[in-house]
Design an enzyme around this catalytic site. Structure first.
Site, PDB file in Angstrom:
ATOM      1  CG  HIS A  77      -2.060  -0.907   1.149  1.00 52.16           C
ATOM      2  ND1 HIS A  77      -1.969  -2.222   1.523  1.00 52.16           N
ATOM      3  CD2 HIS A  77      -3.328  -0.719   0.722  1.00 52.16           C
ATOM      4  CE1 HIS A  77      -3.134  -2.810   1.333  1.00 52.16           C
ATOM      5  NE2 HIS A  77      -3.977  -1.920   0.847  1.00 52.16           N
ATOM      6  CE  LYS A  81      -3.680  -0.573   4.737  1.00 51.59           C
ATOM      7  NZ  LYS A  81      -4.897   0.059   5.222  1.00 51.59           N
TER       8      LYS A  81
END
Length: 190
Positions: A77, A81
């Site tokens: 990600h 994150k």
């Protein structure tokens, strides 16, 4: 907390409530289940149609292949994150565990660093990568003797989550009250 409060309001109004929230406590899940006696609640750790189809495939492959195939969940990600592994990675790990008829909590390995020893048979491993602006990449690798099967999903636009949530709401519109998942929405229940 907001998800649970909205579920209770949905129960009072007898409407559909779509939940993509992860990280809820056991008490939160009990309250969600109680709300489902009056509301149609569709819950998933990810609303993408592709991710939920991937989870169904992972469940089936894990059920089909024996423990001689090691399972690894790889996810990447964006750099901002803050949780790891992602809710989607855990959803895929749960699917693999369900396929094998084991509890993920008994087989999950989230870190490997240093001298870890040989891999235990039946473990479901997780590897987490963070960087750049990646929306979400997830792969489940089944590594067996002399062969590997990799099932993957790559999210390129966050709009896929909204499309999946809308499809879930439309699907649940005429269903009886209950707690449903995206497997129900996609017709993946065996």
């Amino acid at each position: 907390a907001a998800t649970v409060a909205f579920a209770e309001l949905a129960a009072q109004a007898r409407i559909v409530h779509v939940v993509g929230t992860t990280g809820m406590s056991g008490d939160d899940l009990k309250r969600l289940e109680a709300a489902s006696y009056h509301a149609r609640i569709v819950r998933s750790g990810n609303m993408s149609l592709g991710v939920n189809l991937l989870a169904g495939l992972v469940r089936k492959v894990a059920a089909t292949l024996g423990e001689e195939f090691d399972i690894e969940v790889l996810e990447m990600h964006h750099r901002m994150k803050v949780d790891a592994p992602s809710g989607t990675a855990l959803l895929l790990g749960e699917a693999a565990a369900e396929g094998r008829r084991v509890a993920l909590s008994d087989t999950r390995v989230s870190t490997r660093d240093g001298h870890t020893g040989a891999r235990r048979p039946g473990d479901i491993g997780f590897a987490t990568l963070r960087g750049g602006s990646v929306v979400g990449d997830h792969s489940v690798i089944f590594a067996g003797p002399s062969e590997r099967i990799t099932l993957s999903h790559h999210a390129e636009d966050r709009a896929i989550f909204a499309r999946g949530a809308v499809r879930a709401a439309q699907w649940a519109f005429d269903k009886p009250p209950g707690l449903y998942g995206m497997d129900d929405v996609l017709g993946l229940r065996d």
